[in-house]
Design a protein around this motif. Sequence first.
Motif, short mmCIF file in Angstrom:
data_model
loop_
_atom_site.label_atom_id
_atom_site.label_comp_id
_atom_site.label_asym_id
_atom_site.label_seq_id
_atom_site.Cartn_x
_atom_site.Cartn_y
_atom_site.Cartn_z
N ASP A 165 26.95 12.43 32.37
CA ASP A 165 27.63 11.44 33.19
C ASP A 165 28.86 10.79 32.42
OD1 ASP A 165 25.91 11.52 35.25
OD2 ASP A 165 24.66 9.77 34.83
N VAL A 205 32.32 9.26 33.83
CA VAL A 205 32.25 8.78 35.29
C VAL A 205 32.63 7.55 35.57
CG1 VAL A 205 30.59 8.70 37.36
CG2 VAL A 205 30.53 10.56 35.99
N GLY A 219 41.71 13.17 35.86
CA GLY A 219 40.43 13.58 36.29
C GLY A 219 40.30 13.97 37.87
N GLU A 241 35.29 12.02 43.15
CA GLU A 241 34.39 12.94 43.62
C GLU A 241 33.70 12.23 44.90
OE1 GLU A 241 31.77 13.19 40.36
OE2 GLU A 241 32.76 14.88 39.61
N ARG A 273 35.47 11.41 38.03
CA ARG A 273 35.05 11.89 36.79
C ARG A 273 36.51 12.34 35.97
NH1 ARG A 273 30.67 14.09 34.56
NH2 ARG A 273 29.60 14.11 36.78
#
Length: 177
Positions: free
Chosen positions: A19, A22, A72, A75, A89
């Motif tokens: 994670d 994120v 990044g 999402e 992310r």
Amino acid sequence: MTTEFLNSTAPELRFAPDDTGVISGYAATWGRPDSFGDIWVKGCFAASLEQHRAAGTRPLLLWAHDPANPIGVWESFVEDATGLKVEGRLVLDATAGRDAFALLKAGAVDGLSVGFRTVKATALPKGGRRVEAVSLIEVSLVARPSQGAARVTSVRSESQAAGLAAYLRLAAERLKG
């Protein structure tokens, strides 16, 4: 204080290292003017997001609207009651992603800003526009967002999660006596 909860079958708290990096927040919020006087209307991103889904694409995650500087991948995009909520992310294997992550963790940067083409907007009497439909190209991490409420609200960090997990283990041990 009772320690019953320590022996119960309650779900465990787990922090997944994957994670790390994120981020989530609001790229735009409804009904609040930005520095140009534009006011976003709920639903203005819907058609563009559907076009991205159908084409298998997604808006870019850039540093300060620079198309040569991706940091990044986004999402998820959700239009909720507040605005356009985003989750993405940072690419921590790339220098730009690591730099952005460090700045976010330090609190030096927390703004979000949308890069778009206007599809439909109505001029407002005192300036600015009521933005009703756009083609969303990218959402950037920026130092100073055009809309003050467009901010990163969460940054997940392995070190923060590890620290919290260690604190919880210590607290549980102390409660056991």
